[in-house]
Design a protein around this motif. Structure first.
Motif, PDB file in Angstrom:
ATOM      1  N   GLU A 447      75.642  28.773  38.608  1.00 30.74           N
ATOM      2  CA  GLU A 447      77.046  28.828  39.011  1.00 30.74           C
ATOM      3  C   GLU A 447      77.238  29.402  40.408  1.00 30.74           C
ATOM      4  O   GLU A 447      78.043  28.893  41.181  1.00 30.74           O
ATOM      5  CB  GLU A 447      77.843  29.628  37.981  1.00 30.74           C
ATOM      6  CG  GLU A 447      77.887  28.953  36.627  1.00 30.74           C
ATOM      7  CD  GLU A 447      78.882  29.590  35.692  1.00 30.74           C
ATOM      8  OE1 GLU A 447      79.371  30.690  36.008  1.00 30.74           O
ATOM      9  OE2 GLU A 447      79.181  28.981  34.652  1.00 30.74           O
ATOM     10  N   TRP A 448      76.513  30.470  40.734  1.00 25.06           N
ATOM     11  CA  TRP A 448      76.708  31.063  42.052  1.00 25.06           C
ATOM     12  C   TRP A 448      76.325  30.083  43.155  1.00 25.06           C
ATOM     13  O   TRP A 448      77.010  29.974  44.168  1.00 25.06           O
ATOM     14  CB  TRP A 448      75.907  32.358  42.174  1.00 25.06           C
ATOM     15  CG  TRP A 448      75.932  32.950  43.545  1.00 25.06           C
ATOM     16  CD1 TRP A 448      74.886  33.118  44.402  1.00 25.06           C
ATOM     17  CD2 TRP A 448      77.090  33.437  44.253  1.00 25.06           C
ATOM     18  NE1 TRP A 448      75.297  33.677  45.577  1.00 25.06           N
ATOM     19  CE2 TRP A 448      76.644  33.888  45.515  1.00 25.06           C
ATOM     20  CE3 TRP A 448      78.442  33.531  43.941  1.00 25.06           C
ATOM     21  CZ2 TRP A 448      77.511  34.427  46.463  1.00 25.06           C
ATOM     22  CZ3 TRP A 448      79.304  34.058  44.882  1.00 25.06           C
ATOM     23  CH2 TRP A 448      78.844  34.504  46.118  1.00 25.06           C
ATOM     24  N   ARG A 449      75.244  29.361  42.963  1.00 25.00           N
ATOM     25  CA  ARG A 449      74.814  28.396  43.989  1.00 25.00           C
ATOM     26  C   ARG A 449      75.794  27.241  44.112  1.00 25.00           C
ATOM     27  O   ARG A 449      76.041  26.739  45.210  1.00 25.00           O
ATOM     28  CB  ARG A 449      73.418  27.861  43.647  1.00 25.00           C
ATOM     29  CG  ARG A 449      72.331  28.926  43.704  1.00 25.00           C
ATOM     30  CD  ARG A 449      70.958  28.321  43.565  1.00 25.00           C
ATOM     31  NE  ARG A 449      69.916  29.341  43.654  1.00 25.00           N
ATOM     32  CZ  ARG A 449      68.622  29.083  43.736  1.00 25.00           C
ATOM     33  NH1 ARG A 449      68.203  27.827  43.739  1.00 25.00           N
ATOM     34  NH2 ARG A 449      67.746  30.057  43.811  1.00 25.00           N
ATOM     35  N   ALA A 450      76.338  26.805  42.994  1.00 24.13           N
ATOM     36  CA  ALA A 450      77.243  25.654  43.019  1.00 24.13           C
ATOM     37  C   ALA A 450      78.663  26.030  43.416  1.00 24.13           C
ATOM     38  O   ALA A 450      79.408  25.189  43.928  1.00 24.13           O
ATOM     39  CB  ALA A 450      77.249  24.975  41.656  1.00 24.13           C
ATOM     40  N   LEU A 451      79.043  27.296  43.180  1.00 26.33           N
ATOM     41  CA  LEU A 451      80.440  27.697  43.365  1.00 26.33           C
ATOM     42  C   LEU A 451      80.638  28.669  44.526  1.00 26.33           C
ATOM     43  O   LEU A 451      81.651  29.371  44.578  1.00 26.33           O
ATOM     44  CB  LEU A 451      80.971  28.342  42.077  1.00 26.33           C
ATOM     45  CG  LEU A 451      80.997  27.439  40.837  1.00 26.33           C
ATOM     46  CD1 LEU A 451      81.358  28.247  39.608  1.00 26.33           C
ATOM     47  CD2 LEU A 451      81.987  26.296  41.033  1.00 26.33           C
ATOM     48  N   LYS A 452      79.682  28.717  45.457  1.00 25.91           N
ATOM     49  CA  LYS A 452      79.822  29.647  46.581  1.00 25.91           C
ATOM     50  C   LYS A 452      81.093  29.383  47.375  1.00 25.91           C
ATOM     51  O   LYS A 452      81.845  30.306  47.703  1.00 25.91           O
ATOM     52  CB  LYS A 452      78.602  29.544  47.509  1.00 25.91           C
ATOM     53  CG  LYS A 452      77.394  30.336  47.043  1.00 25.91           C
ATOM     54  CD  LYS A 452      76.272  30.217  48.050  1.00 25.91           C
ATOM     55  CE  LYS A 452      75.054  31.025  47.604  1.00 25.91           C
ATOM     56  NZ  LYS A 452      73.941  30.898  48.566  1.00 25.91           N
ATOM     57  N   ARG A 453      81.323  28.134  47.678  1.00 27.78           N
ATOM     58  CA  ARG A 453      82.498  27.802  48.492  1.00 27.78           C
ATOM     59  C   ARG A 453      83.814  28.084  47.775  1.00 27.78           C
ATOM     60  O   ARG A 453      84.713  28.691  48.359  1.00 27.78           O
ATOM     61  CB  ARG A 453      82.429  26.346  48.944  1.00 27.78           C
ATOM     62  CG  ARG A 453      81.456  26.114  50.082  1.00 27.78           C
ATOM     63  CD  ARG A 453      81.751  24.812  50.769  1.00 27.78           C
ATOM     64  NE  ARG A 453      80.886  24.618  51.921  1.00 27.78           N
ATOM     65  CZ  ARG A 453      81.079  23.679  52.836  1.00 27.78           C
ATOM     66  NH1 ARG A 453      82.109  22.862  52.720  1.00 27.78           N
ATOM     67  NH2 ARG A 453      80.257  23.560  53.859  1.00 27.78           N
ATOM     68  N   PRO A 454      83.995  27.636  46.517  1.00 28.90           N
ATOM     69  CA  PRO A 454      85.231  28.005  45.821  1.00 28.90           C
ATOM     70  C   PRO A 454      85.425  29.508  45.682  1.00 28.90           C
ATOM     71  O   PRO A 454      86.545  30.011  45.832  1.00 28.90           O
ATOM     72  CB  PRO A 454      85.063  27.333  44.444  1.00 28.90           C
ATOM     73  CG  PRO A 454      84.152  26.200  44.691  1.00 28.90           C
ATOM     74  CD  PRO A 454      83.207  26.662  45.738  1.00 28.90           C
ATOM     75  N   PHE A 455      84.335  30.245  45.420  1.00 29.20           N
ATOM     76  CA  PHE A 455      84.436  31.697  45.345  1.00 29.20           C
ATOM     77  C   PHE A 455      84.888  32.268  46.691  1.00 29.20           C
ATOM     78  O   PHE A 455      85.745  33.159  46.755  1.00 29.20           O
ATOM     79  CB  PHE A 455      83.095  32.320  44.954  1.00 29.20           C
ATOM     80  CG  PHE A 455      82.901  32.457  43.483  1.00 29.20           C
ATOM     81  CD1 PHE A 455      83.769  33.213  42.711  1.00 29.20           C
ATOM     82  CD2 PHE A 455      81.851  31.831  42.845  1.00 29.20           C
ATOM     83  CE1 PHE A 455      83.604  33.344  41.345  1.00 29.20           C
ATOM     84  CE2 PHE A 455      81.667  31.944  41.477  1.00 29.20           C
ATOM     85  CZ  PHE A 455      82.547  32.700  40.724  1.00 29.20           C
ATOM     86  N   ALA A 456      84.297  31.769  47.772  1.00 31.03           N
ATOM     87  CA  ALA A 456      84.656  32.265  49.103  1.00 31.03           C
ATOM     88  C   ALA A 456      86.106  31.949  49.433  1.00 31.03           C
ATOM     89  O   ALA A 456      86.831  32.787  49.986  1.00 31.03           O
ATOM     90  CB  ALA A 456      83.733  31.635  50.153  1.00 31.03           C
TER      91      ALA A 456
END
Length: 534
Positions: A447-456
């Protein structure tokens, strides 16, 4: 059927308890539960009417002008169009007082226009304070936002329909009537409702440009009743009245808003224009230039005005650095809490959705977005009244301001992360189960690798809202604890315009710098990860 994570339910319970505690304090201080008694008071009736009146006018102007601007942008491609759309995006998350300062620098009594008219031995025919200024500020903030939403709706028109219109030789009016207007009409109730709610719950704009009792909204009346008159009963009653009206309007907006129909066909980035006459070109470019002249000059004036002789004295003033430090602490803390809480809520809601329990998932997410119905100032008022009976309320100022700002950023975090998190779970849930990955391992590896941009993006949006917020700090601020927006408001109130310009520029650079820095950092990480994977 997989087990539903309980962490989101725990966060939802904490949020619900937080809101219920604030509302209970309001109810305990309210002189009567007969809310309609507000309507029998002439002043409160005027405040309510003015709140609806300015919101209605602001919505009509913002959305009414956004329609031709969005239509023109959908038809015209030019160098800098993407930059203009990014500029439109910044007004939604721009600190309110920064935009207000930019408008004052141009349209104020000593602004650029006033100085130009003065050279002609004349005066401005209007004053920016009062209803005029409120409407101008609301159009400045909301017209670009409405334009982007309407433009997204027009961009969903399949390319085949544009080609068919060209093949049939349709004129501009016929194409708008039969192809484009049905798309816009579906989106209009949603856009109008959002803009109306933003204007109705506007606090900093009305506080800075209201111009006296004649131009006061319900939120400002709550603030005045508690902060200046110390009439806790009136503040509590008005807060309940405000929450009731917001709840009714939210239900009405939800009822009127309908999901957009999905059309088959490919989407095209370029629109085929037939019968492109000179008058149609002038019409489109006129609206684009007008929108640019509305948004760009105030931001430019913030930059130009911020570079002045008072910069050194501001930067050597301990009050500025205390306010800057407080703003960064509040924004960072609130953003982290909002992102973590939003992620926890979505962990639960997405599993409920995948287990075919959509109604339960909606209810969990609704608790996370409850701040949209109970404005930040209303929650702050309830907490102020609750803590006042137990302890020194100002000793908990930092915690309360962070908590309220985290709640205010939570709906945007949920909106940003909900779809990406759901798609990731749909794609990798069986693989993660077969590999026996724990929740932490799955978050770290998948999840962290795939969702870095949405999290940012979620972090950046909540950071910008928190660093520019004035509603929570307005009640809990003091000489020992104040953020940059409160410091800027105090400078504007004491007519220290040069110092206020420096603080405005600092806020603007902090807000835009956050977005730029996060985007560059995560773009760099994405490229590194791509190279390593190859």
């Amino acid at each position: 059927m997989y087990q539903v994570p309980k962490v989101g339910l725990g966060v939802a319970i904490i949020i619900a308890a937080f809101i219920v505690s604030a509302l209970s304090a309001l109810l305990s201080y309210a002189p009567t539960l007969d809310i309609l008694s507000v309507w029998h008071d002439p002043y409160y009736r005027h405040v309510t009417k003015f709140s609806f009146y300015q919101s209605l006018l602001s919505t009509l102007l913002s959305v009414g002008f956004a329609l031709p601007v969005a239509h023109a942008l959908s038809r015209r491609n030019f160098i800098g169009k993407s930059l203009l759309l990014k500029l439109f995006a910044t007004t939604l998350v721009l600190p309110v007082l920064v935009g207000v300062f930019g408008l004052l620098a141009i349209y104020g009594n000593s602004g650029l226009l006033a100085q130009g008219v003065k050279l002609l031995d004349s005066q401005l025919p209007f004053s920016i304070y009062g209803l005029n200024g409120i409407l101008l500020a609301h159009v400045f903030f909301n017209l670009p936002y409405a334009t982007r939403l309407l433009l997204q709706s027009l961009d969903t028109i399949p390319a085949e329909q544009h080609k068919l219109c060209a093949h049939l030789g349709m004129g501009h009016w016929d194409k708008f009537r039969w192809v484009e207007w049905p798309r816009l009409r579906q989106q209009l109730p949603h856009v109008c409702g959002l803009v109306f709610m933003l204007c109705f719950t506007s606090f900093a704009t009305v506080m800075a440009l209201g111009g006296g009792p004649k131009s006061t909204t319900i939120e400002l009346a709550i603030y005045q009743a508690i902060k200046f008159d110390f009439d806790l009963q009136a503040g509590a009653l008005l807060a309940i009245w405000q929450m009731l009206l917001c709840g009714l309007m939210a239900l009405l907006i939800q009822r009127l808003s309908k999901p957009l129909a999905v059309s088959s066909g490919s989407q095209s980035q370029s629109v085929v224009i037939t019968k492109d006459t000179l008058s149609s070109q002038l019409w489109d470019w006129g609206w684009i230039v007008a929108a640019l002249l509305l948004v760009l000059p105030p931001l430019v004036m913030v930059v130009l005005s911020g570079i002045n002789s008072q910069a050194l004295s501001v930067f050597t003033d301990s009050r500025f650095w205390m306010a800057l430090t407080a703003s960064l602490k509040v924004a960072l803390s609130a953003s982290l809490i909002a992102v973590v809480a939003g992620y926890a809520i979505l962990l639960t809601s997405r599993r409920l959705r995948l287990n075919s329990r959509n109604k339960s998932a909606d209810q969990v997410e609704l608790i996370g977005t409850i701040i949209l119905v109970t404005p930040g100032l209303v929650v702050s008022t309830g907490l102020f009244l609750l803590l006042r009976a137990m302890t020194d309320v100002f000793s908990f100022a930092f915690v309360i301001v962070v908590a309220v700002n985290a709640l205010m950023g939570l709906p945007y975090v949920i909106k940003t992360l909900s779809q990406p998190m759901l798609h990731i779970e749909q794609q990798y849930q069986y693989l993660c189960a077969s590999l026996g990955l724990t929740r932490w391992q799955r978050f770290k590896v998948v999840e962290w690798r795939a969702l870095k941009r949405p999290f940012a993006h979620a972090f950046a949006i909540s950071f910008m809202f928190a660093i520019g917020d004035l509603s929570a700090i307005a009640l809990f601020g003091s000489q020992e604890f104040r953020t940059l927006p409160l410091y800027l408001f105090q400078l504007l109130g004491s007519y220290q315009m040069d110092a206020a310009a420096v603080v405005s520029l600092t806020l603007l650079l902090l807000s835009l710098g956050c977005f730029t820095l996060v985007e560059k950092l995560f773009n760099a990480h994405s490229k590194v990860g791509y190279v390593k994977s190859k």
